[in-house]
Design a protein around this motif. Structure first.
Motif, PDB file in Angstrom:
ATOM      1  N   TRP A 213       0.829  -1.203   0.000  1.00 48.15           N
ATOM      2  CA  TRP A 213       0.000   0.000   0.000  1.00 48.15           C
ATOM      3  C   TRP A 213       0.868   1.258   0.000  1.00 48.15           C
ATOM      4  CZ3 TRP A 213      -0.757   3.446   4.297  1.00 48.15           C
ATOM      5  CH2 TRP A 213      -1.710   4.425   4.066  1.00 48.15           C
TER       6      TRP A 213
ATOM      7  N   SER B 153       3.968   1.581  -1.071  1.00 49.60           N
ATOM      8  CA  SER B 153       4.764   1.715  -2.292  1.00 49.60           C
ATOM      9  C   SER B 153       3.920   2.216  -3.454  1.00 49.60           C
ATOM     10  CB  SER B 153       5.419   0.385  -2.645  1.00 49.60           C
ATOM     11  OG  SER B 153       4.436  -0.563  -3.031  1.00 49.60           O
ATOM     12  N   ARG B 154       2.624   2.060  -3.405  1.00 50.44           N
ATOM     13  CA  ARG B 154       1.736   2.480  -4.493  1.00 50.44           C
ATOM     14  C   ARG B 154       1.213   3.911  -4.325  1.00 50.44           C
ATOM     15  NH1 ARG B 154       1.763  -1.484  -8.371  1.00 50.44           N
ATOM     16  NH2 ARG B 154       1.790  -3.528  -7.417  1.00 50.44           N
ATOM     17  N   ARG B 155       1.422   4.498  -3.164  1.00 47.24           N
ATOM     18  CA  ARG B 155       0.944   5.874  -2.962  1.00 47.24           C
ATOM     19  C   ARG B 155       1.747   6.840  -3.815  1.00 47.24           C
ATOM     20  NH1 ARG B 155       0.785   7.237   3.292  1.00 47.24           N
ATOM     21  NH2 ARG B 155       2.979   7.092   2.853  1.00 47.24           N
TER      22      ARG B 155
END
Length: 73
Positions: free
Chosen positions: A17, A19-21
């Motif tokens: 979560w 790393s995808r922000r």
């Protein structure tokens, strides 16, 4: 053993979560060419204020019209 597997799954989910922000926007740079305002002292009360806001006269610099009238008459 189950606790360790659950902990690993949760840690992986949090990592995924985060790393995808999207990256936060860069901070605005400060204006380096901005000079500090020249400060003056009121002849009546001693208040320091920017020269641009001061009430000026040939006899002195004042913080307000009222102080100018008190000193100059």
């Amino acid at each position: 053993m189950k606790f360790l597997i659950v902990l690993l799954v949760v840690a992986f989910g949090v990592w995924l979560w985060r790393s995808r922000r999207p990256a936060p926007p860069p901070a605005k740079p400060r204006a380096r060419n901005a000079l500090p305002a020249e400060m003056v002292r009121c002849a009546a009360c001693g208040l320091h204020l920017p020269l641009a806001d001061a009430e000026r006269s040939p006899r002195g610099v004042y913080c307000s019209k009222e102080h100018r009238r008190q000193i100059e008459g």
